[in-house]
Each structure stands twice: as C-alpha cells, then as structure tokens.
Design a protein around this motif. Structure first.
Motif, short mmCIF file in Angstrom:
data_model
loop_
_atom_site.label_atom_id
_atom_site.label_comp_id
_atom_site.label_asym_id
_atom_site.label_seq_id
_atom_site.Cartn_x
_atom_site.Cartn_y
_atom_site.Cartn_z
N GLU A 313 0.86 -1.18 0.00
CA GLU A 313 0.00 0.00 0.00
C GLU A 313 0.89 1.23 0.00
N ALA A 314 0.66 2.11 -0.96
CA ALA A 314 1.49 3.33 -0.97
C ALA A 314 0.75 4.46 -1.66
N ILE A 315 1.07 5.68 -1.24
CA ILE A 315 0.62 6.88 -1.95
C ILE A 315 1.87 7.71 -2.22
N VAL A 316 2.17 7.93 -3.49
CA VAL A 316 3.33 8.74 -3.84
C VAL A 316 2.89 9.86 -4.78
N GLU A 317 3.75 10.87 -4.87
CA GLU A 317 3.42 11.98 -5.76
C GLU A 317 4.56 12.24 -6.72
N GLY A 318 4.21 12.63 -7.94
CA GLY A 318 5.24 12.93 -8.91
C GLY A 318 4.66 13.70 -10.07
N GLU A 319 5.49 13.91 -11.07
CA GLU A 319 5.06 14.64 -12.25
C GLU A 319 5.18 13.70 -13.45
N ILE A 320 4.11 13.66 -14.24
CA ILE A 320 4.14 12.87 -15.47
C ILE A 320 4.58 13.81 -16.60
N VAL A 321 5.62 13.43 -17.31
CA VAL A 321 6.17 14.33 -18.32
C VAL A 321 6.29 13.60 -19.66
N ALA A 322 5.91 14.27 -20.74
CA ALA A 322 6.06 13.68 -22.06
C ALA A 322 7.53 13.72 -22.45
N TYR A 323 7.98 12.71 -23.16
CA TYR A 323 9.38 12.74 -23.60
C TYR A 323 9.55 12.02 -24.92
N ASP A 324 10.71 12.24 -25.50
CA ASP A 324 11.00 11.62 -26.77
C ASP A 324 11.92 10.43 -26.51
N PRO A 325 11.41 9.21 -26.67
CA PRO A 325 12.22 8.05 -26.31
C PRO A 325 13.45 7.90 -27.20
N PHE A 359 8.40 12.78 -6.48
CA PHE A 359 9.05 13.70 -5.54
C PHE A 359 8.57 13.58 -4.11
N ASP A 360 7.57 12.76 -3.83
CA ASP A 360 7.16 12.65 -2.43
C ASP A 360 6.49 11.33 -2.13
N VAL A 376 12.93 12.34 5.79
CA VAL A 376 12.42 11.00 6.10
C VAL A 376 11.58 10.49 4.92
N ARG A 377 10.71 11.35 4.41
CA ARG A 377 9.85 10.94 3.30
C ARG A 377 10.69 10.58 2.08
N ARG A 378 11.72 11.42 1.86
CA ARG A 378 12.55 11.21 0.67
C ARG A 378 13.33 9.90 0.75
N SER A 379 13.89 9.60 1.92
CA SER A 379 14.70 8.39 1.95
C SER A 379 13.80 7.16 1.87
N LYS A 380 12.59 7.27 2.39
CA LYS A 380 11.64 6.15 2.26
C LYS A 380 11.24 5.98 0.79
N LEU A 381 11.05 7.11 0.12
CA LEU A 381 10.69 7.06 -1.30
C LEU A 381 11.78 6.33 -2.09
#
Ligand code: ATP
Length: 610
Positions: A313-325, A359-360, A376-381
């Motif tokens: 069980e987890a809740i994380v936050e981040g940014e979805i970014v388009a990219y050129d593979p 990022f979180d 603490v949050r970052r190292s757990k992430l």
C-alpha cells in the motif's frame, strides 16, 4: 443503493437553499447551515453535504454524472406537471430559468401557491425525503446504455411529481448542474465545527481530516456519528485522494534559501501533469492536481507503478512528463495535452510516451508519512521505488549555497524543466496537505516568451538514436559561429522536428564530415557520440533562449558560468545555401537573448505577475 432508516424532509434543504439566495453575509450562511445540520440525522449527513455541494459524490470517484440534458429535463417536467414540452420551454424562456419554470408549473398543477404551509402540504402528499431524492438521483445517474433515456425521464418525472414547487425548483437546478447556492467548503466546515466540534476553534481539525481525505461528506459523517476524537484519528486512505501541498513563489534565490531555513532540497520543477499515485496490491489509482481520477488516461503509468513501487500500500506523488524516447529529451506540457485529446488511448501511449518523476511519499503500508519531515519521506521514497528510466525520482541536489542553486536552476531549464522547487528539510518540514506554504518555494523563470526568429546553426556532433531511431542518429549537436574567435560554440542538442526521411538520410549526409575527435574549431563541453566537422547548416526554432551551464555559446557573456541555449529546439530544414561562417553568430544570440529579456520585463512589469 439501500435505503437508510434515518431520514429527513428534503424540504428543509430546499428552504435553506431559498433563504441563502436572499442573504449576503457568510455568517448568516453558516448560521443557516448550522440550523440545517442540527436537524440532520448523522447517518445521512454525508448525503446532505453532497447535495449542498451540488453533486452526488466527490468528483474523484469517477462515478457517472446525472447525464440529463435540458431536453430530457423539459420532458420530465412536462410529464410531471401535465403540460406540453413547448409550454415548459416557453415559460423557461420567459423566466430565464428552467428551475423557476418547474416551480411555477408545480404550483399551478397542485393548485397551490408557494405560500402554503408545510403542514398543509404534508397532509396533501407524501413528503419527499433526502434519501428518496438522493437515491432516485443516483438511479438516474446510474441508468446507462440503451433505453436509459426513458428510464431517466421516468425517474425524474416521478420525483418532480412528488415534489413541492420549491423542491422542484432545486431538483431541476441540481440536475442541470446549476445549483449555485454558493456555499463553499469553508462554510460547511465552519458549520460542522460549530455543531460537532464545540465551536469554530475545531475547524482546523476538520480541515486537516478533509485535506487527508478529499471527501467532505465522509468527514462530516465521521464527525457527526463518531465525534471529534475520531476526526483526529483520520489517516490517509489508499484510493481516496489527499489534497495536494502547494508552493509559494519567489524570484530571488538568496531570499528563497533564507525562507526555507538555509539548507534545502532543490529539485527540478518538471513541466508536466502532477500525479498522485495510489497503489494497493495490484490496484492503482492516479489523481490529478485537481483530484480528478485520471487513471484511465495513463495505463502505462499504472503498469509502471504496479511493477516499480515496492509496497503493498502506498501513496506517492510525482510529475508525469512527455518525452522523446529516441533522444531522451523531455517535452513541454502541451505534448501531454495532445495525448489527452486522442481517443484511442493505446495509440496515444505509443505516440506520446511519458516518464514519471516522483518527488514525495505520503503513505506507506499503514503509516501516515504526511507528518514526517521531508528527509524522512525522501529516503523512504528511495527505498520504495525500483527506479527505471520511465519511473524514477525527480533530479535533485541538497545545498545551502545560492550559486549552487542558480547553477542547478540553469541546468534544470536547459534540460526542459520549468525551473526548480526549493524545499525545506528542517524538523517542521511535514507534508502540508491542501496548503500553500513556505515549505516549498517555486523558482521559475519569471517570464514566458516565444522565440520568434529562427536561427541557423552548424552541426558539430551527432548522437545515436534509441528506440525507433535505433541504428540511426537521434539528435544533432548544434553550434553558433563566434566570428571574433572564429570558432563554433555549442547551443543545443536538437532531436525534434525531423521527418522520417530526414533521419533516414542523416548517415549519408553526415558521412563525409564525421571525425573521431572534436574539430579544433569547435568549443564544447558536451561529448556527442560522433563528432562532425563544421560544414552543415540547419535552420532551428525553439520555445525561447535560455542560459545553460553546459553550452558554450557566448559563455560568460551574460552570466559568468553559463552560455546561451535554446529551449525545446526543433529542426526546420537544411540550409545548403549557407556556409558555416554564415550561421547565426554567438553575439547575435546574445542580442536576441537581451531583446527577449527586455520584452519580458516590459510585459510583466505592469501586473507584477509572471
Ligand atoms: P499551483 O502552485 O497552485 O500548483 P501552478 O499551476 O501555477 O499553481 P506551478 O507553478 O506549476 O503551479 O507549481 C506547482 C506544480 O509544479 C505542482 O503542482 C507540480 O505539478 C509541479 N511540479 C513539478 N516538479 C515538481 C517537484 N519536484 N515538486 C513539486 N511539484 C512539482
């Protein structure tokens, strides 16, 4: 949906709505709600809260909307009041409000005016209750597919038949999505605090619970049925979005560091879509910045989260970014919008691939991390994420030095980020759900402008392609001409804008000029896969000119440790008519950059807004 035993007349709600239309002060509004909630049995307070908010459930649940357009509604009113559809429409036109039309028709059809007392009504008809209205509206919403229109009309007509004129008015407005009674969340929370928390002083506790579980109906129910202590115990729940923490903004890096307490995490501020990713076993939800359920739009991210979040069980936050593979370059936000507009999600995934930068971490296996500090949050992430190229952690450094912040900022911009987020990491650096505060400060370029002119740049290197461009070249290293020193200084790496046939022809075009080493007239910090003798000129456009620590064009001229670069560069065409010495010069780029700055400061000053 099963009937609940506890119930109340929906007329009480209609009364409040009507009285609220006539008042202007928020205190009066709160008082009216207090009166209403006092009469509301705790078992149904969630439903009452949703109805006040003009909805049947929180939007993020992704449940169907009522789905009744004006035409159907007119039909239902006609059916309920025994007049023709044309007369409903006519009356609605003359009153400018379908709700009022329904009200008038109802008072005629019952032969009673609005002034009649509740008592005489109850003698006349079965009183409409909150549960009856709520459950019927849910059935209207849930009716889908073939024959559903008729079902919806029938259900609504039945409801309107039973309604008093005043109730009919609000039911119609509710269905139209126009129940603009203007009661905000804050007012609802104040009223709840007054009744169940012993006064408005309890409001922060209620708000905290709401920030952790973006469902005001549910929070109201916990409060009304279990009390304030239970509200204090509210923790995040997988599947229910947490209201996002927001950032303040400042434009002076020194001030920013000071504000967050000196030492800070500096992260890339990616230009994509914020995503709150919830995972429980194999099930994954994705919520947007506005807490919409956007899971369906990102099956690829769902798959990545399923495979690369190592937690039950987890809740994380981040940014979805388009990219050129093929080049690995990040693409601007607009690219994601193209993806959203496509109907066929599977071809959209292929055409507009994305990366996730986390990022979180807010919740993990039963533990609420919103109350933990950022380190603490970052190292757990870091522990929980099994990093791969498309699913990784936001680029960051930890520093207390202004020059390092500035340098990192320029690097971020040159790699397609919008700027940086500076985040406090001291003992109070918790995740402030639903709050815009000074623990996070965004540092963006405080301007936005289009690069209007194209530039002509010289190819000095090439990079191997990946993915579909495997075995070919995926991007070119481009340089401007420094006519004072007679050298070529790098400006950008361009991988966009090429048509397939351009790419197919690249090896042949480059072949005569390829070299093992850097050409002596090329000044570069970046190492391409192959070097190319300065000979070929191409026309390039980009989003804007920026400063970059990695490119050497006019290095040190505008800023001591940066050169000029182009953000989101695109290839337009070859310019065989130009020799490399005819290319845009480094000095011209300095001028263009200064012009751009002038334009920007001129534009942004009046509003002080960036
Ligand atoms: P708001 O601050 O209300 O979100 P806005 O849309 O103007 O308004 P932005 O300036 O885009 O906000 O800044 C905040 C957004 O930046 C976040 O909501 C998030 O989507 C995005 N973002 C990108 N990278 C990060 C990061 N490393 N940390 C936090 N947020 C990030």
């Amino acid at each position: 949906m099963s009937s609940r035993q506890a119930d109340m007349p929906v007329g009480l709600l209609a009364d409040v709505f009507e009285r609220i239309e006539a008042i202007t002060s928020r205190t009066q509004m709160t008082a009216l709600l207090v009166g209403l909630f006092k009469q509301t049995p705790p078992e149904i307070i969630d439903r009452v809260v949703y109805l006040i908010q003009g909805r049947l459930w929180p939007d993020w649940k992704g449940l169907p909307e009522i789905g009744v357009g004006e035409k159907l509604l007119v039909k239902a009113i006609a059916l309920a009041t025994g007049v023709t559809e044309a007369s409903v429409e006519g009356l609605s036109k003359s009153l400018g409000d379908l709700g009022k039309a329904a009200e008038q028709l109802k008072s005629k059809s019952t032969g009673r005016s609005q002034g009649v007392t509740l008592l005489s009504y109850t003698q006349q008809r079965t009183e409409l209750t909150v549960n009856r209205v709520y459950e019927t509206l849910v059935r209207v919403a849930m009716a889908q597919g073939e024959g559903s229109k008729d079902i919806k009309i029938r259900l609504l007509a039945g409801l309107l038949k039973e309604a008093s004129p005043k109730e009919a008015k609000f039911i119609v407005r509710f269905v139209e999505g126009r129940l603009r009674v203007g009661i905000g969340e804050a007012t609802i929370m104040d009223a709840l605090a007054t009744i169940y928390g012993g006064g408005v002083a309890a409001r922060p506790l209620i708000e905290r619970a709401y920030n952790l579980r973006a469902d005001l109906g549910e929070v109201a129910k916990i409060l009304a049925s279990k009390g304030l202590e239970a509200v204090k115990e509210v923790r995040p729940e997988v599947g229910t979005p947490i209201r996002p923490m927001l950032a303040e903004r400042l434009s002076d890096p020194g001030e920013i560091l000071e504000k967050v307490g000196g030492d800070a995490f500096i992260e890339y501020k990616y230009d994509g879509e914020r995503a709150q990713i919830h995972k429980k076993g194999d099930k994954v939800w994705i919520f947007s910045r506005r807490l919409e359920n956007i899971t369906q739009q990102y099956p690829d991210v769902v798959e990545l989260a399923r495979n690369h979040l190592k937690a039950d069980e987890a809740i994380v936050e981040g940014e979805i970014v388009a990219y050129d593979p093929e080049t690995g370059e990040l693409k601007p936000f607009q690219e994601l919008m193209h993806r959203k507009r496509k109907h066929d999600i599977h071809s959209a995934i292929k055409e507009y691939p994305v990366k996730v930068f986390l990022f979180d971490l807010l919740y993990l296996n039963g533990h609420d991390y919103t109350v933990e500090t950022l380190p603490v949050r970052r190292s757990k992430l870091e522990e929980v994420v099994d990093k791969v190229e498309e699913f990784t952690i936001a680029e960051y450094i930890r520093t207390n030095k202004v020059d390092e912040l500035e340098k990192f900022f320029l690097k971020a911009i040159s790699e397609g980020a919008e700027g940086v987020m500076v985040k406090a990491l001291h003992g109070d650096s918790i995740y402030q759900a639903g709050t815009r505060g000074w623990l996070w400060i965004k540092f963006k370029r405080d301007y936005r402008s289009e690069m209007v002119d194209t530039v002509d740049l010289v190819v000095v290197g090439a990079f191997h392609g990946k993915g579909r461009r495997g075995g070919k070249y995926g991007a070119l290293l481009m340089a401007a001409y420094n006519d004072e020193k007679d050298v070529f200084e790098t400006v950008c790496k361009v991988g966009s804008g090429f048509k397939d046939e351009d790419l197919d022809k690249l090896p042949e075009i480059l072949k005569p000029y390829m070299r093992d080493r850097r050409h002596p007239r090329v000044v570069a910090n970046m190492e391409p896969d192959v070097w190319v003798e300065p000979a070929l000129v191409a026309e390039i456009i980009g989003a804007e000119l920026t400063l970059s620590p990695v490119h050497t064009c006019a290095y040190g001229k505008v800023k001591s440790d940066a050169g000029i670069s182009i953000r989101f560069p695109r290839f337009i065409r070859w310019r065989p008519d130009k020799s490399p010495e005819d290319a845009t010069t480094s000095n011209e780029l300095v001028e263009m950059y200064q012009q751009q700055l002038k334009k920007i400061t001129g534009e942004t000053k009046p509003s002080e807004e960036a």
